[in-house]
Structure formats: structure tokens, C-alpha cells
Design a protein around this motif. Structure first.
Motif, PDB file in Angstrom:
ATOM      1  N   VAL A   5       0.851  -1.186   0.000  1.00 48.67           N
ATOM      2  CA  VAL A   5       0.000   0.000   0.000  1.00 48.67           C
ATOM      3  C   VAL A   5       0.884   1.233   0.000  1.00 48.67           C
ATOM      4  N   GLU A   6       0.761   2.030  -1.062  1.00 50.92           N
ATOM      5  CA  GLU A   6       1.549   3.263  -1.175  1.00 50.92           C
ATOM      6  C   GLU A   6       0.773   4.443  -0.608  1.00 50.92           C
ATOM      7  N   SER A   7       1.508   5.429  -0.170  1.00 51.65           N
ATOM      8  CA  SER A   7       0.911   6.680   0.285  1.00 51.65           C
ATOM      9  C   SER A   7       1.939   7.793   0.136  1.00 51.65           C
ATOM     10  N   TYR A  93       3.482   6.751  -9.255  1.00 52.07           N
ATOM     11  CA  TYR A  93       4.588   6.008  -8.658  1.00 52.07           C
ATOM     12  C   TYR A  93       4.063   4.707  -8.058  1.00 52.07           C
ATOM     13  N   TYR A  94       4.758   3.621  -8.377  1.00 52.63           N
ATOM     14  CA  TYR A  94       4.368   2.291  -7.927  1.00 52.63           C
ATOM     15  C   TYR A  94       5.481   1.671  -7.099  1.00 52.63           C
ATOM     16  N   CYS A  95       5.078   0.979  -6.067  1.00 52.88           N
ATOM     17  CA  CYS A  95       5.997   0.194  -5.266  1.00 52.88           C
ATOM     18  C   CYS A  95       5.974  -1.250  -5.767  1.00 52.88           C
ATOM     19  N   LYS A  96       7.132  -1.862  -5.832  1.00 54.98           N
ATOM     20  CA  LYS A  96       7.228  -3.265  -6.235  1.00 54.98           C
ATOM     21  C   LYS A  96       8.076  -4.040  -5.247  1.00 54.98           C
ATOM     22  N   GLN A 108      -0.860  -0.241  -5.703  1.00 53.16           N
ATOM     23  CA  GLN A 108      -1.887   0.327  -6.587  1.00 53.16           C
ATOM     24  C   GLN A 108      -1.451   1.629  -7.236  1.00 53.16           C
ATOM     25  N   GLY A 109      -0.362   2.205  -6.760  1.00 51.88           N
ATOM     26  CA  GLY A 109       0.142   3.440  -7.340  1.00 51.88           C
ATOM     27  C   GLY A 109      -0.341   4.678  -6.599  1.00 51.88           C
TER      28      GLY A 109
END
Length: 116
Positions: A5-7, A93-96, A108-109
Motif C-alpha cells: 500500500v503506497e501513500s 509512482y508504484y511500489c514493487k 496500486q500506485g
């Protein structure tokens, strides 16, 4: 399985700063590699920064000296500190995360917009 979960995204003026956070659903000690990618409209998704489990880090040339990726292991979180932002940094921006079986998981970006 890893949920991410990005923030921290948002609108910022050129020269400003933002910190993105990526919270993982399991200990990031069990994750081989974590990174941030971005995708601008009409462009391919590209690597911004990555952090390996050994402590290695890599950055895209366009963000070197401005962005810093770092892990907060007790909180299972990876951050991307972005300073001196430019309009060309505007993107989702996406986390992987890549686990030890080399399976990839994506968040989810989060939208970052740099504009005056």
C-alpha cells in the motif's frame, strides 16, 4: 503473497519535496528486493530506485542526488524521499516487491504531480 500500500503522493511545486511510503503486509526481511517505479502518461513504466536485501541501492540517472530510497524494517515499510522535484517527475509512482521465488508484487500506485 505480499500486499503493498503506497501513500504520500500529491501536488507539489517545482523544487519541493515529497516522501512516498510503501507498507508491506509481511516482514520486508522476507522480501528480496523492493523498489519504486513510475509511469508518466504515454510513457513506459521505469525504475526510479531499488533497495536490495543486502543493502544495495540503485537509482535512475534522472533522480540521482535528489531521491533517496530507504527501509524502515520494524514497520515493514520502504520510503522514497524526493527532493528538488521537477515537472518531469510527474507520474504515477508504484511500489514493487520481489520475493525470494522472484515473484513480483505491485502496489496500486500513487500520483505525484509537480507543477506551479
Amino acid at each position: 503473497q505480499v500486499q503493498l500500500v503506497e501513500s504520500g503522493g500529491g501536488l507539489v511545486q517545482p523544487g519541493g519535496s515529497l516522501r512516498l511510503s510503501c507498507a508491506a503486509s509481511k516482514s520486508i526481511f522476507s522480501i528480496n528486493d523492493m523498489g519504486w517505479y513510475r509511469q508518466a502518461p504515454g510513457k513506459q513504466r521505469e525504475l526510479v530506485a531499488r533497495s536490495g536485501s543486502s543493502g544495495s541501492v540503485n537509482y535512475a540517472d534522472s533522480v540521482k542526488g535528489r531521491f533517496t530510497i530507504f527501509r524502515d524494517n520494524p514497520k515493514n515499510t520502504v520510503h522514497l524521499q524526493m527532493n528538488n522535484l521537477k515537472p518531469e517527475d510527474t507520474a504515477v509512482y508504484y511500489c514493487k516487491a520481489t520475493d525470494w521465488t522472484l515473484e513480483d508484487y505491485w502496489g496500486q500506485g500513487t500520483q505525484v504531480t509537480v507543477s506551479s
